[in-house]
Design an enzyme around this catalytic site. Structure first.
Site, PDB file in Angstrom:
ATOM      1  N   GLU A 403       0.826  -1.224   0.000  1.00 20.80           N
ATOM      2  CA  GLU A 403       0.000   0.000   0.000  1.00 20.80           C
ATOM      3  C   GLU A 403       0.853   1.263   0.000  1.00 20.80           C
ATOM      4  O   GLU A 403       0.526   2.269   0.618  1.00 20.80           O
ATOM      5  CB  GLU A 403      -0.977  -0.019   1.178  1.00 20.80           C
ATOM      6  CG  GLU A 403      -1.931  -1.211   1.125  1.00 20.80           C
ATOM      7  CD  GLU A 403      -2.953  -1.225   2.250  1.00 20.80           C
ATOM      8  OE1 GLU A 403      -2.918  -0.313   3.098  1.00 20.80           O
ATOM      9  OE2 GLU A 403      -3.784  -2.146   2.279  1.00 20.80           O
ATOM     10  N   GLU A 506      -5.452  -9.400   0.524  1.00 22.53           N
ATOM     11  CA  GLU A 506      -6.297  -8.851   1.588  1.00 22.53           C
ATOM     12  C   GLU A 506      -7.663  -8.510   1.016  1.00 22.53           C
ATOM     13  O   GLU A 506      -7.754  -7.782   0.027  1.00 22.53           O
ATOM     14  CB  GLU A 506      -5.690  -7.575   2.184  1.00 22.53           C
ATOM     15  CG  GLU A 506      -4.390  -7.743   2.931  1.00 22.53           C
ATOM     16  CD  GLU A 506      -3.933  -6.426   3.548  1.00 22.53           C
ATOM     17  OE1 GLU A 506      -4.790  -5.703   4.109  1.00 22.53           O
ATOM     18  OE2 GLU A 506      -2.732  -6.119   3.463  1.00 22.53           O
TER      19      GLU A 506
END
Length: 575
Positions: A403, A506
């Site tokens: 991220e 995820e």
């Protein structure tokens, strides 16, 4: 009645008459404007402006020397605003201005006064007559550079063509270019983003684009709050904007708006940009390390199903083949990671290992984690990590500093230079042995501009994106969450320059269990239909409460029953 009273009476009458006249004029003007905007009444004329433009060409960036560097010294400017498909145009004036020889930068904007979508109208052929007329006046010329609907990618609504879908803009650009070039093939079409994060989503492709322009100091970028504002014309700003164009092999025109320009300062800035490109020409900026041509079809044979499940609620389910571990330098130094990893191996599960390079045994975050990794500060920990995960007998999916593209400071590797991130990724992955069962995972969230951080095909085996139903942390109504399919479509589209399979390491949804079941059924349908998804991993826990402040952290946890039902659904076509 005295003369004074008469004067006062006449003054009052005159004042009332004047007020009535003004009101009548204003009312008439309002009716006329409404008639123009929404009716079929008189239309406003198009605007045609020559001379100094709001955006000035200050430099050219072209490593292949296709465009002369002194172009800014003799360029002429012309801008056109089309107010409607049937708006009036002074053809004599247009012809006269376009008849002058010499390099010309022509900007076309569409501002419909009738409250219509300019991209829809264009694709419906409403502007064909104007495009053909323009083409007739520039036919035979090869010194006209045409910018079409610039700064389209900035997420604001200052311009009528902004906040549109990338597909619609791309189709409109290519439609305009194809029609224009039928009669004026020598005109150079300029794709004109601001150079803002996410610009590559609007790339029309190489067939109809001859040049690229970027803008420094544009009004659109100044109005957007999506990313921190880079102000001024600096080498840092130029590096960022030009870096975003690395997938497109085109010369770049650098424009500036509302910025005081000191010409002698520009050359050193460009030199810094070119030095960066030269320094990493065989890695970050090598065309060999990203897909440019036709994409090879990627299709899974069997879906890998994994979980991040610290409470060990779902680990024994037969469908689970993979577990997710997050680790940092401190866990490696203390031996915690080795114990956790070998526990997973004992269960004969494959492992997703997400390396978070920020804390060591002192528990102090390293604000320069990426730079220090490149300098070799953590070589000992990296070597130890690879020693643990190599030759385990199970597949290991190794993910580095995930991220990274989100412009926040949750992790110390966020809000950093893409070049530093890419170099750290490549450095970290070079410790991998060729014969090992380790696969490299590049793990952006999948947000705007994520491809700016892509490390290269030669060091990436899988793309990992995060898919959570919560588009905004302030949303408390579970029904306002986005579906898995909606998020996947948006985020996977952003990877259009990359031809790699997906491993969604995820994903999760919050809310009542009934809602979670419904959301996961939709997710299963999307996964079944997208064979480029090779693996998925459910995040079966709540998020870190410290990150959410006063808002309750979302709990993505699901029951065994919900998970089993999801697995049965998603595995239907893989057995």
């Amino acid at each position: 009645m005295s003369f004074t009273d008469i004067d006062k009476s006449q003054t009052v009458k005159y004042s009332n008459s004047l007020k009535f006249s003004l009101l009548s004029i204003l009312l008439g003007l309002s009716v006329w404007l409404l008639y123009v905007r929404y009716g079929k009444g008189p239309v406003l004329p198009d605007e045609l402006k020559a001379g100094v433009a709001n955006e000035i060409l200050v430099a050219v960036y072209d490593m292949k020397h296709r465009i002369p560097e002194n172009l800014p010294n003799h360029i002429r400017y012309l801008s056109m605003k089309w107010k409607d498909a049937d708006s009036r145009l002074d053809t004599a004036d247009l012809k006269e201005k376009l008849s002058k020889s010499g390099d010309l930068l022509l900007t076309i904007e569409i501002w419909p006064v009738k409250h219509k979508n300019p991209l829809d109208e264009l694709l419906e052929g409403e502007y064909d007559a104007k495009i053909k007329l323009l083409a007739r006046f520039v036919a035979g010329r090869n010194d006209v550079m045409l910018r079409f609907l610039p700064e389209m990618e900035v997420p604001v609504q200052l311009l009528p063509w902004q906040y549109q879908s990338p597909d619609k803009y791309i189709n409109a650009f290519n439609y305009f270019a194809a029609l224009l070039k039928k009669s004026a093939p020598g005109v150079k079409m300029v794709w004109s983003p601001a150079g803002y994060p996410g610009d590559s989503e609007f790339w029309p492709g190489p067939d109809h684009v001859d040049l690229i322009s970027i803008t420094v100091g544009g009004k659109s970028e100044k109005s957007s709050k999506a990313f921190p504002l880079d102000t001024g014309l600096t080498s840092t700003v130029l590096k960022s904007k030009i870096h975003r164009m690395r997938f497109m092999d085109k010369a770049i025109l650098i424009l500036a708006e509302g910025i005081k320009i000191n010409p002698p300062e520009i050359a050193p800035m460009l030199k810094e940009v070119k030095n960066q490109a030269d320094s990493f020409k065989n890695t970050i900026y090598s065309a060999e390390h990203f897909d440019k041509g036709s994409k090879q079809v990627i299709s899974r044979k069997k879906l890998a199903i994994g979980v991040y499940d610290p409470r060990k609620i779902l680990l024994k389910e037969p469908s689970v083949s993979t577990e997710h571990l997050f680790t940092d330098w401190g866990e490696i130094q203390r031996g915690d990671f080795s114990r956790n990893f070998h526990e997973v191996i004992k269960r004969r599960h494959d492992v997703i290992v997400t390396m978070e390079p920020w804390r060591d045994t002192t528990n102090v975050e390293d604000p320069f984690a990426l730079q220090n990794t490149i300098k070799g500060k953590y070589d000992r920990e990296i070597i130890k990590l690879y020693h643990i995960i190599s030759n385990s007998g199970q597949q290991v999916y190794l993910r580095w500093a995930h991220e990274m593209e989100i412009p926040i400071h949750r992790y110390s590797w966020q809000s950093q230079s893409p070049v530093d991130y890419i170099n750290s990724f490549r450095y970290f992955m070079k410790f991998k042995q060729e014969a090992s069962q380790i696969l490299s995972v590049w793990g952006p969230a999948g947000d705007r501009g994520s491809v700016d951080w892509y490390p290269g095909d030669d060091v990436v085996d899988y793309i990992s994106i995060a898919i959570y139903g919560l588009p905004d942390k302030n949303i408390t109504d579970e029904d306002k969450q986005e579906s898995f399919g909606t998020v996947f479509q948006r985020k996977s589209y952003r990877m259009r320059f990359i031809n790699k399979p997906f491993f969604i390491t995820e994903f999760g949804v919050k809310g009542k269990e009934a809602y979670k079941k419904k959301w996961l059924e939709g997710a299963a349908e999307t996964i079944r239909g997208h064979k480029e998804i090779f693996g998925i991993c459910y995040f079966n826990l709540f998020d870190n409460p410290k990150v959410w402040g006063d808002i309750k952290a979302p709990d993505w946890s699901i029951t065994k029953d919900t998970f089993i039902k999801f697995c049965r659904s998603v595995e239907q076509n893989d057995k």
